[in-house]
Write a protein that holds these residues in place. Structure first.
Motif, short mmCIF file in Angstrom:
data_model
loop_
_atom_site.label_atom_id
_atom_site.label_comp_id
_atom_site.label_asym_id
_atom_site.label_seq_id
_atom_site.Cartn_x
_atom_site.Cartn_y
_atom_site.Cartn_z
N LEU A 3 49.45 77.15 89.69
CA LEU A 3 48.98 76.76 91.01
C LEU A 3 49.28 77.83 92.04
O LEU A 3 48.46 78.11 92.93
N ALA A 4 50.46 78.44 91.93
CA ALA A 4 50.80 79.53 92.86
C ALA A 4 49.89 80.73 92.66
O ALA A 4 49.47 81.39 93.63
N ILE A 5 49.57 81.02 91.41
CA ILE A 5 48.66 82.15 91.13
C ILE A 5 47.28 81.86 91.69
O ILE A 5 46.63 82.73 92.31
N ASN A 6 46.78 80.63 91.50
CA ASN A 6 45.46 80.28 92.04
C ASN A 6 45.44 80.39 93.56
O ASN A 6 44.46 80.89 94.14
N ARG A 7 46.52 79.93 94.21
CA ARG A 7 46.56 80.01 95.66
C ARG A 7 46.54 81.46 96.12
O ARG A 7 45.83 81.83 97.08
N THR A 8 47.28 82.32 95.44
CA THR A 8 47.31 83.74 95.82
C THR A 8 45.94 84.39 95.66
O THR A 8 45.47 85.13 96.55
N LEU A 9 45.26 84.11 94.53
CA LEU A 9 43.93 84.70 94.30
C LEU A 9 42.92 84.22 95.34
O LEU A 9 42.11 85.01 95.85
N LEU A 10 43.00 82.92 95.67
CA LEU A 10 42.07 82.40 96.67
C LEU A 10 42.33 83.00 98.04
O LEU A 10 41.38 83.33 98.79
N GLU A 11 43.59 83.15 98.41
CA GLU A 11 43.90 83.74 99.70
C GLU A 11 43.46 85.20 99.76
O GLU A 11 43.01 85.68 100.83
N VAL A 12 43.57 85.91 98.64
CA VAL A 12 43.12 87.30 98.63
C VAL A 12 41.60 87.38 98.84
O VAL A 12 41.11 88.21 99.62
N HIS A 13 40.86 86.52 98.15
CA HIS A 13 39.41 86.55 98.29
C HIS A 13 38.99 86.08 99.70
O HIS A 13 38.02 86.62 100.27
N LEU A 14 39.70 85.14 100.26
CA LEU A 14 39.35 84.67 101.61
C LEU A 14 39.68 85.71 102.67
O LEU A 14 39.10 85.70 103.76
N SER A 15 40.61 86.59 102.37
CA SER A 15 40.96 87.64 103.34
C SER A 15 39.93 88.76 103.39
O SER A 15 40.00 89.63 104.26
N ASP A 16 38.98 88.77 102.44
CA ASP A 16 37.94 89.81 102.43
C ASP A 16 36.89 89.49 103.49
O ASP A 16 36.20 88.47 103.40
N PRO A 17 36.77 90.31 104.52
CA PRO A 17 35.79 90.00 105.59
C PRO A 17 34.35 90.13 105.13
O PRO A 17 33.45 89.56 105.75
N GLY A 18 34.11 90.85 104.04
CA GLY A 18 32.73 91.02 103.59
C GLY A 18 32.25 89.97 102.65
O GLY A 18 31.14 90.07 102.12
N ALA A 19 33.05 88.96 102.39
CA ALA A 19 32.65 87.91 101.46
C ALA A 19 31.57 87.05 102.08
O ALA A 19 31.55 86.82 103.30
N PRO A 20 30.60 86.58 101.28
CA PRO A 20 29.53 85.72 101.81
C PRO A 20 30.09 84.42 102.38
O PRO A 20 31.19 83.98 102.04
N VAL A 21 29.30 83.80 103.26
CA VAL A 21 29.74 82.57 103.90
C VAL A 21 29.92 81.45 102.87
O VAL A 21 30.87 80.65 102.94
N GLU A 22 28.96 81.40 101.90
CA GLU A 22 29.07 80.36 100.88
C GLU A 22 30.36 80.51 100.09
O GLU A 22 31.03 79.53 99.75
N LEU A 23 30.71 81.77 99.77
CA LEU A 23 31.95 82.01 99.02
C LEU A 23 33.17 81.68 99.85
O LEU A 23 34.17 81.15 99.34
N GLN A 24 33.10 81.97 101.17
CA GLN A 24 34.22 81.61 102.05
C GLN A 24 34.40 80.10 102.08
O GLN A 24 35.54 79.59 102.01
N GLN A 25 33.31 79.35 102.18
CA GLN A 25 33.42 77.88 102.22
C GLN A 25 33.95 77.33 100.90
O GLN A 25 34.79 76.43 100.88
N LEU A 26 33.43 77.90 99.79
CA LEU A 26 33.92 77.46 98.48
C LEU A 26 35.40 77.78 98.31
O LEU A 26 36.17 76.97 97.78
#
Length: 412
Positions: free
Chosen positions: A209-232
């Motif tokens: 669970l901690a690993i999943n949270r870290t990976l999700l936070e890393v992807h959410l910190s990417d400003p170039g990520a699509p809006v759909e991916l940010q919402q997901l």
């Protein structure tokens, strides 16, 4: 590969006979035989003593009666020596014999009355001695039961390493003590295995669970990520956070089911202040006022777990409140030798028949399972389990006008 069981280092000696064997030794010193011999011997000794005392009193009374006649013969005439013996100065021999017989009968009755009085005093004294001796001997015979009871109370405090190790004759009490020791040994192994499982589960469940949270936070910190991916990503992060809360609640519930071994002085007023500080922002966002006077109430326990009780009660009181003008009242005090924590709140009307359901895991009012954004359904279950682990209890009562009154009592 077959394994060999290692005996417990403090295991009591096994009885000389198998308790499951229907054929038992005939000369086994059972409690029934010992009590029969004890009380039978006491009655026999008391009877012998009482008989001997009565015999001595009777002999003394007869000796006194014979040695002191109520009349005397003076030169062929019979003269009374006491005021209660009346003899005729003149009369026939038959009249004289009848008067002497009356005097002797009166003296005999007087001697019997004296004997009865002394016997009653002797019986009273022997009864007191017999009761005192019987009380002392009964205490000696039942002392193993007191030892078993004291050990059971110590085990109730989660000291499963305690053993009775009763010495003495191989009777029913020793059989009970040995069986109790064997049960404690099995319980200790079971609780040790449970603690080991909780520790392993804590590590195995938290890590992914901690690993999943870290990976999700890393992807959410990417400003170039699509809006759909940010919402997901935000949805998955909220789901992951909910799973972490559920795991933490289950592990805490498993730990708090046991009694608290290491206890330290904890002030419930201070614990309540910390809980209020943690829910202050959430209460302010919902427009809920937190109030109440908190007097010092020091108990012996675990500060982290006690703080968890307060936090869970406050979170429920804030989240299940009215939309406008709601309030939560938190008070601490000492009443009748107990520390009391009370959390009252406004809220929807709670039927009295649904009070017991709110303490069950994953149960809410009018809901059977989780599915709400207000929690994972373990808050009150954890609070009740922690209260019981501290030797206290928690009571919920519907408040007039809506809401609940949660009252936690803990021994000081």
């Amino acid at each position: 590969m077959p394994t060999t069981s290692v005996p417990h280092p403090h295991a009591p000696p096994k009885p000389a006979w198998d308790p499951r064997d229907p054929v038992r030794p005939l000369l086994r010193p059972t409690i029934r035989i010992r009590l029969t011999l004890l009380y039978g011997g006491m009655f026999l000794i008391a009877g012998i003593l009482l008989l001997s005392i009565i015999y001595l009193f009777t002999a003394q009374a007869l000796t006194h009666s014979v040695s002191e006649l109520p009349f005397k013969v003076v030169q062929g005439q019979v003269q009374p020596t006491t005021s209660w013996c009346e003899l005729p100065a003149q009369g026939t021999g038959e009249q004289l014999n009848q008067a002497v017989s009356v005097c002797l009968r009166y003296q005999s009755d007087k001697a019997l009355e004296d004997l009865l009085r002394r016997s009653l005093f002797a019986l009273l004294g022997l009864s007191i001695i017999a009761f005192a001796f019987g009380y002392a001997m009964a205490g000696r015979v039942l002392s193993p039961l007191g030892r078993i009871t004291r050990t059971a109370r110590q085990v109730a405090g989660s000291d499963l390493s305690r053993r009775i190790e009763l010495d003495g004759p191989d009777d029913e009490l020793k059989e009970l003590a040995d069986t109790f020791d064997e049960m404690l040994e099995r319980l200790e192994r079971a609780f040790t295995a449970q603690q080991r499982f909780v520790a392993n589960a804590s590590h195995e469940l938290r890590t992914p669970l901690a690993i999943n949270r870290t990976l999700l936070e890393v992807h959410l910190s990417d400003p170039g990520a699509p809006v759909e991916l940010q919402q997901l990503g935000k949805t998955l992060l909220a789901t992951n956070e909910r799973s972490e809360q559920l795991v933490e609640g289950l592990l805490l519930l498993a730990r708090s089911d046991n009694q608290i071994i290491e206890r330290k002085p904890v002030d419930l007023a201070e614990v309540a202040e910390r809980g209020v500080d943690q829910v202050h922002a959430e209460a302010a966002a919902k427009g809920v006022e937190i109030r109440g006077e908190r007097e010092p109430a020091v108990v012996q326990g675990n500060g982290v777990l006690l703080e968890r009780i307060t936090l869970n009660l406050l979170q429920n009181a804030v989240r299940y409140n009215v939309a406008e003008g709601g309030w939560v009242e938190v008070t601490t005090a000492t009443e009748r030798g107990q520390a009391v924590l009370t959390v009252s709140n406004t809220g929807p009307v709670v039927p009295a028949y649904e009070i017991d359901n709110i303490f069950e895991p994953f149960r809410r009012l009018r809901q059977e399972r989780t599915g709400s954004d207000k929690g994972v359904g373990l808050g009150l279950s954890i609070a009740r389990s922690v209260a019981r682990a501290h030797g206290g209890r928690i009571i919920a009562e519907p408040r007039e006008g809506g809401g609940l009154v949660m009252r936690v009592t803990l021994p000081i």
